[in-house]
Design a protein around this motif. Sequence first.
Motif, mmCIF file in Angstrom:
data_model
loop_
_atom_site.group_PDB
_atom_site.id
_atom_site.type_symbol
_atom_site.label_atom_id
_atom_site.label_comp_id
_atom_site.label_asym_id
_atom_site.label_seq_id
_atom_site.Cartn_x
_atom_site.Cartn_y
_atom_site.Cartn_z
ATOM 1 N N SER A 259 0.809 -1.212 0.000
ATOM 2 C CA SER A 259 0.000 0.000 0.000
ATOM 3 C C SER A 259 0.845 1.267 0.000
ATOM 4 C CB SER A 259 -0.943 0.018 1.204
ATOM 5 O OG SER A 259 -0.216 -0.079 2.417
ATOM 6 N N GLN A 273 4.851 -1.323 3.333
ATOM 7 C CA GLN A 273 3.716 -1.898 4.041
ATOM 8 C C GLN A 273 3.035 -2.915 3.136
ATOM 9 O OE1 GLN A 273 2.398 -1.750 7.118
ATOM 10 N NE2 GLN A 273 0.679 -3.075 6.549
ATOM 11 N N ASP A 275 -0.080 -5.084 2.280
ATOM 12 C CA ASP A 275 -1.525 -4.964 2.494
ATOM 13 C C ASP A 275 -2.185 -6.281 2.100
ATOM 14 O OD1 ASP A 275 -4.059 -4.026 2.915
ATOM 15 O OD2 ASP A 275 -4.165 -2.855 1.068
ATOM 16 N N LYS A 277 -4.613 -8.438 4.259
ATOM 17 C CA LYS A 277 -5.548 -8.877 5.296
ATOM 18 C C LYS A 277 -4.807 -9.310 6.558
ATOM 19 C CE LYS A 277 -9.017 -10.193 1.877
ATOM 20 N NZ LYS A 277 -9.865 -11.271 1.315
ATOM 21 N N SER A 280 -0.901 -8.737 6.870
ATOM 22 C CA SER A 280 -0.368 -7.382 6.697
ATOM 23 C C SER A 280 0.791 -7.133 7.658
ATOM 24 C CB SER A 280 -1.474 -6.351 6.920
ATOM 25 O OG SER A 280 -2.482 -6.488 5.940
ATOM 26 N N LYS A 281 1.778 -6.336 7.206
ATOM 27 C CA LYS A 281 2.985 -6.109 8.016
ATOM 28 C C LYS A 281 3.788 -4.979 7.406
ATOM 29 C CE LYS A 281 4.791 -9.875 5.237
ATOM 30 N NZ LYS A 281 5.117 -11.310 5.192
ATOM 31 N N GLY A 298 0.747 -6.205 11.197
ATOM 32 C CA GLY A 298 -0.408 -5.317 11.318
ATOM 33 C C GLY A 298 -0.471 -4.285 10.209
ATOM 34 N N HIS A 299 -1.324 -3.294 10.412
ATOM 35 C CA HIS A 299 -1.618 -2.299 9.386
ATOM 36 C C HIS A 299 -0.982 -0.956 9.766
ATOM 37 C CE1 HIS A 299 -4.627 -4.978 7.512
ATOM 38 N NE2 HIS A 299 -4.866 -5.355 8.751
ATOM 39 N N TYR A 300 -0.108 -0.462 8.888
ATOM 40 C CA TYR A 300 0.597 0.798 9.135
ATOM 41 C C TYR A 300 0.593 1.642 7.869
ATOM 42 C CZ TYR A 300 1.981 -1.846 13.188
ATOM 43 O OH TYR A 300 1.944 -2.592 14.344
ATOM 44 N N LYS A 301 0.949 2.903 8.017
ATOM 45 C CA LYS A 301 0.856 3.817 6.874
ATOM 46 C C LYS A 301 1.824 4.984 7.059
ATOM 47 C CE LYS A 301 -2.895 6.563 8.908
ATOM 48 N NZ LYS A 301 -4.253 7.124 8.712
ATOM 49 N N ASP A 314 0.360 3.864 12.832
ATOM 50 C CA ASP A 314 -0.575 2.757 12.682
ATOM 51 C C ASP A 314 -1.818 3.269 11.959
ATOM 52 O OD1 ASP A 314 -1.920 4.101 14.729
ATOM 53 O OD2 ASP A 314 -1.255 2.706 16.267
ATOM 54 N N PHE A 315 -2.614 2.342 11.452
ATOM 55 C CA PHE A 315 -3.657 2.706 10.518
ATOM 56 C C PHE A 315 -4.748 3.573 11.138
ATOM 57 C CE2 PHE A 315 -7.084 2.024 7.436
ATOM 58 C CZ PHE A 315 -6.379 2.231 6.269
#
Length: 349
Positions: A259, A273, A275, A277, A280-281, A298-301, A314-315
């Motif tokens: 992502s 990152q 993406d 499900k 995710s990492k 996990g989900h980060y941005k 984090d998301f």
Amino acid sequence: MSTIKKLLLSLFIITIISVTGIYLYSINRTFPNDKELRGNTAGNLYNGGLFCEKDGRIYFSNDNDDGSLYVMNSDTSKYKKIHPDKATYINVDENYIYYIRANNTRENNPDIFFMFNNTGIFRINQNGKNLKLISRNPGSYLTLKGNLVYYLNYKVNEGLYLYRNQTDGEFERLLLKEPVIPAAIIDNKLYYISEKKNHSINYMNLSSFTTGVHIEGNFAYPIFFDNYIYYMDLSNNYSINRMNLDGSDPTVLVNERCSTFNITNSGKYLYYQVDDKDNSKICRIDLTTMETKVLLDGHYKQIHVTDNYVFFKDFDNKNTYMVSADGSSKVEPFNPPNLSKDNDSKTSK
């Protein structure tokens, strides 16, 4: 009055007038930049432009103070609040900070009903004084190159188009009637992705203002770095790739759906990152050995790089993290102080 007293009085008046004139000239003058100066990296701007390093200082949007504009040393010490605006797409030159005012998106906004006051493109001195309006309209992807700023600007009767302006805000020019993101400005050419042309990498000649296709493909977020273009390939499951500047020798670096990504200033590591499900990492890859390392699951941005650190969020925007850019992979929380009570009275409004 004696002749000597008259002379001294005249000299005093002349001095006051001269000092006042120099002061007023300095306030209103826009100091020029080297034409090759870049206000922030493309990778940081793709991720929101929340961090920008210049001359050993990091200018950033402080989430602990609702996104207000702050500065700290490059080792994350000695914090100072510059302005209470929520700042995004931060660019910095030798004298000024340029940013998008995003007060309409902050959590605690007393002026939320006055939307015309909550957005715009601004320039401010690095000491937090002399706030100057560049554009009153909502904007994004602000990019400083030399003595010009490029940005997407939304105008009610026109739409979201690409504009250019001088750093003094005195000459705005419409460049493209498309919501294109500036990727790089090299040899007087502006490179960008065009949604109208199947996400190819296109260019605009900034002398003739003619456009053309540089590399055909289905790209996203191209970063021109040294002898390569790094990009996400939309035709190959949003994998991260690189190719030569002429488009030859495309190579897959991360064969997973991603992502966002960014590259350290040294060019040693690429942070990205995944993406996917439950898989995710956030990871990094050594661009020399091609070894990968998972930093966090996990989900980060919003991955941002400075010389010494990589910052990401984090998301759900609850936490910001930092990790050594080219060293240890140990992730730590980035938790700057909230200096609002101490600095608001000292900040230029």
